[in-house]
Design a protein around this motif. Structure first.
Motif, PDB file in Angstrom:
ATOM      1  N   ARG A  43      48.024  45.599  47.281  1.00  0.00           N
ATOM      2  CA  ARG A  43      47.786  46.186  45.961  1.00  0.00           C
ATOM      3  C   ARG A  43      49.081  46.694  45.357  1.00  0.00           C
ATOM      4  NH1 ARG A  43      43.375  50.678  46.777  1.00  0.00           N
ATOM      5  NH2 ARG A  43      44.002  51.071  44.595  1.00  0.00           N
ATOM      6  N   LEU A  44      49.948  47.246  46.203  1.00  0.00           N
ATOM      7  CA  LEU A  44      51.205  47.788  45.705  1.00  0.00           C
ATOM      8  C   LEU A  44      52.094  46.678  45.162  1.00  0.00           C
ATOM      9  CD1 LEU A  44      52.629  50.458  45.375  1.00  0.00           C
ATOM     10  CD2 LEU A  44      53.589  50.204  47.665  1.00  0.00           C
ATOM     11  N   GLN A  45      52.082  45.523  45.797  1.00  0.00           N
ATOM     12  CA  GLN A  45      52.873  44.403  45.291  1.00  0.00           C
ATOM     13  C   GLN A  45      52.362  43.951  43.915  1.00  0.00           C
ATOM     14  OE1 GLN A  45      52.439  41.951  48.839  1.00  0.00           O
ATOM     15  NE2 GLN A  45      54.652  42.057  49.187  1.00  0.00           N
ATOM     16  N   LEU A  46      51.037  43.903  43.745  1.00  0.00           N
ATOM     17  CA  LEU A  46      50.483  43.575  42.429  1.00  0.00           C
ATOM     18  C   LEU A  46      50.870  44.625  41.398  1.00  0.00           C
ATOM     19  CD1 LEU A  46      46.872  42.354  43.348  1.00  0.00           C
ATOM     20  CD2 LEU A  46      48.796  40.952  42.547  1.00  0.00           C
ATOM     21  N   ALA A  47      50.855  45.885  41.816  1.00  0.00           N
ATOM     22  CA  ALA A  47      51.232  46.961  40.904  1.00  0.00           C
ATOM     23  C   ALA A  47      52.676  46.808  40.447  1.00  0.00           C
ATOM     24  CB  ALA A  47      51.027  48.317  41.576  1.00  0.00           C
ATOM     25  N   MET A  48      53.554  46.347  41.337  1.00  0.00           N
ATOM     26  CA  MET A  48      54.946  46.153  40.952  1.00  0.00           C
ATOM     27  C   MET A  48      55.086  45.055  39.904  1.00  0.00           C
ATOM     28  SD  MET A  48      56.860  46.604  44.629  1.00  0.00           S
ATOM     29  CE  MET A  48      58.441  46.112  43.946  1.00  0.00           C
ATOM     30  N   TRP A  49      54.241  44.029  39.955  1.00  0.00           N
ATOM     31  CA  TRP A  49      54.250  43.010  38.906  1.00  0.00           C
ATOM     32  C   TRP A  49      53.856  43.621  37.566  1.00  0.00           C
ATOM     33  CZ3 TRP A  49      56.655  38.599  39.124  1.00  0.00           C
ATOM     34  CH2 TRP A  49      56.838  37.967  40.349  1.00  0.00           C
ATOM     35  N   MET A  50      52.943  44.571  37.615  1.00  0.00           N
ATOM     36  CA  MET A  50      52.552  45.243  36.365  1.00  0.00           C
ATOM     37  C   MET A  50      53.706  46.063  35.802  1.00  0.00           C
ATOM     38  SD  MET A  50      49.512  44.236  35.701  1.00  0.00           S
ATOM     39  CE  MET A  50      50.111  42.678  36.378  1.00  0.00           C
ATOM     40  N   LEU A  51      54.501  46.655  36.671  1.00  0.00           N
ATOM     41  CA  LEU A  51      55.678  47.384  36.195  1.00  0.00           C
ATOM     42  C   LEU A  51      56.671  46.431  35.539  1.00  0.00           C
ATOM     43  CD1 LEU A  51      56.373  49.941  39.075  1.00  0.00           C
ATOM     44  CD2 LEU A  51      55.444  50.412  36.799  1.00  0.00           C
ATOM     45  N   LEU A  52      56.776  45.214  36.063  1.00  0.00           N
ATOM     46  CA  LEU A  52      57.654  44.225  35.438  1.00  0.00           C
ATOM     47  C   LEU A  52      57.139  43.854  34.046  1.00  0.00           C
ATOM     48  CD1 LEU A  52      60.029  42.267  35.488  1.00  0.00           C
ATOM     49  CD2 LEU A  52      58.539  40.609  36.649  1.00  0.00           C
ATOM     50  N   VAL A  53      55.824  43.645  33.932  1.00  0.00           N
ATOM     51  CA  VAL A  53      55.248  43.349  32.615  1.00  0.00           C
ATOM     52  C   VAL A  53      55.535  44.491  31.651  1.00  0.00           C
ATOM     53  CG1 VAL A  53      53.102  42.959  31.339  1.00  0.00           C
ATOM     54  CG2 VAL A  53      53.465  41.846  33.561  1.00  0.00           C
ATOM     55  N   PHE A  54      55.382  45.726  32.117  1.00  0.00           N
ATOM     56  CA  PHE A  54      55.683  46.881  31.273  1.00  0.00           C
ATOM     57  C   PHE A  54      57.137  46.859  30.815  1.00  0.00           C
ATOM     58  CE2 PHE A  54      57.472  51.152  30.905  1.00  0.00           C
ATOM     59  CZ  PHE A  54      56.664  51.696  29.914  1.00  0.00           C
ATOM     60  N   ALA A  55      58.054  46.632  31.756  1.00  0.00           N
ATOM     61  CA  ALA A  55      59.470  46.649  31.414  1.00  0.00           C
ATOM     62  C   ALA A  55      59.816  45.585  30.374  1.00  0.00           C
ATOM     63  CB  ALA A  55      60.314  46.448  32.674  1.00  0.00           C
ATOM     64  N   LEU A  56      59.125  44.439  30.420  1.00  0.00           N
ATOM     65  CA  LEU A  56      59.431  43.333  29.513  1.00  0.00           C
ATOM     66  C   LEU A  56      58.779  43.481  28.145  1.00  0.00           C
ATOM     67  CD1 LEU A  56      59.146  40.299  31.977  1.00  0.00           C
ATOM     68  CD2 LEU A  56      61.246  41.362  31.098  1.00  0.00           C
ATOM     69  N   THR A  57      57.696  44.235  28.055  1.00  0.00           N
ATOM     70  CA  THR A  57      56.918  44.247  26.806  1.00  0.00           C
ATOM     71  C   THR A  57      56.838  45.603  26.114  1.00  0.00           C
ATOM     72  OG1 THR A  57      54.831  44.663  27.991  1.00  0.00           O
ATOM     73  CG2 THR A  57      55.466  42.352  27.632  1.00  0.00           C
ATOM     74  N   ALA A  58      57.106  46.687  26.825  1.00  0.00           N
ATOM     75  CA  ALA A  58      56.906  48.013  26.229  1.00  0.00           C
ATOM     76  C   ALA A  58      57.803  48.228  25.020  1.00  0.00           C
ATOM     77  CB  ALA A  58      57.149  49.101  27.272  1.00  0.00           C
ATOM     78  N   GLY A  59      59.035  47.726  25.077  1.00  0.00           N
ATOM     79  CA  GLY A  59      59.929  47.881  23.940  1.00  0.00           C
ATOM     80  C   GLY A  59      59.413  47.176  22.695  1.00  0.00           C
ATOM     81  N   VAL A  60      58.767  46.016  22.892  1.00  0.00           N
ATOM     82  CA  VAL A  60      58.181  45.300  21.752  1.00  0.00           C
ATOM     83  C   VAL A  60      57.122  46.171  21.090  1.00  0.00           C
ATOM     84  CG1 VAL A  60      56.846  43.273  21.053  1.00  0.00           C
ATOM     85  CG2 VAL A  60      58.658  43.057  22.778  1.00  0.00           C
ATOM     86  N   GLY A  61      56.269  46.801  21.901  1.00  0.00           N
ATOM     87  CA  GLY A  61      55.232  47.668  21.347  1.00  0.00           C
ATOM     88  C   GLY A  61      55.807  48.834  20.577  1.00  0.00           C
TER      89      GLY A  61
END
Length: 228
Positions: free
Chosen positions: A62-80
């Motif tokens: 689960r933690l590895q999946l959570a880290m992928w979510m952090l990557l998605v956040f890092a790539l898209t949060a600035g756009v938002g």
């Protein structure tokens, strides 16, 4: 403006392109990714190392999946942050610009600092380190000031930025006022969730995603082109 020209800086007028629509869809992606992260991590943010390290080791998948979510956040949060800020600027240019800048920097600080402990927990598990060795590894991570500084500054910057964006959106009536109100209301849930329960943290991020999604919808809503 030619048919294939794309104006990414100024808010769209009568012409809305596929690029505008794609960026509008990404507006809530960062907060949605953080909501998924909060639901995936097998520990609470406030857990002491002797509590959360065994939880992380037991839920490393689960933690590895959570880290992928952090990557998605890092790539898209600035756009938002940018899309929401551009919409907020329509009704209140000063507040919208300040809110956009502070939120962007706060998101960047969170994206930089957020994955450190999760990565250390996964790496220590894969390396076969025990509890004591993992705690020493985390102590070494704590001694490195850059991630700690990022984790410290994201809270005030993100909070102030989101409040300014919400006020600008409220004043400009660019989104429904309930959507603007959800944005500052999200922050106490995000912070309290780390101490109370991670689903509460996820709920806070979902409220923020709702506000950002409303701003994205407003950004691509056709408006009359300015007179020439």
């Amino acid at each position: 403006m030619e048919e294939n020209d794309v104006d990414l800086i100024a808010p769209p007028s009568a012409q809305v392109t596929r690029v505008h629509r794609a960026l509008a869809l990404l507006a809530p992606a960062g907060p949605l990714a953080m909501a998924a992260w909060a639901l995936l991590v097998p520990y609470a943010v406030a857990d002491a190392p002797d509590v959360w390290i065994p939880k992380a080791a037991a839920g490393v998948g689960r933690l590895q999946l959570a880290m992928w979510m952090l990557l998605v956040f890092a790539l898209t949060a600035g756009v938002g942050a940018i899309v929401t800020g551009l919409v907020a600027r329509r009704g209140s240019p000063g507040l919208g610009t300040a809110g956009m800048a502070l939120t962007y920097v706060g998101f960047a600080a969170l994206g930089f600092s957020g994955a450190g402990y999760d990565a250390a927990a996964v790496a220590s598990r894969q390396a076969g380190l025990g509890q004591a060795a993992t705690e020493r590894l985390l102590a070494g991570l704590d001694a490195f000031q850059a991630p700690a500084l990022g984790g410290a500054v994201f809270v005030p910057l993100m909070f102030l930025g989101i409040v300014l964006l919400a006020v600008a959106l409220w004043r400009g009536r660019q989104v429904p006022r309930w959507a603007a109100a959800l944005m500052p209301a999200s922050f106490p849930l995000v912070m309290a969730g780390g101490f109370v329960a991670m689903p509460v943290n996820a709920l806070g991020w979902l409220l923020l995603a709702t506000g950002f999604g409303a701003a994205g919808a407003a950004w691509v809503r056709p408006r009359p082109a300015p007179a020439v």
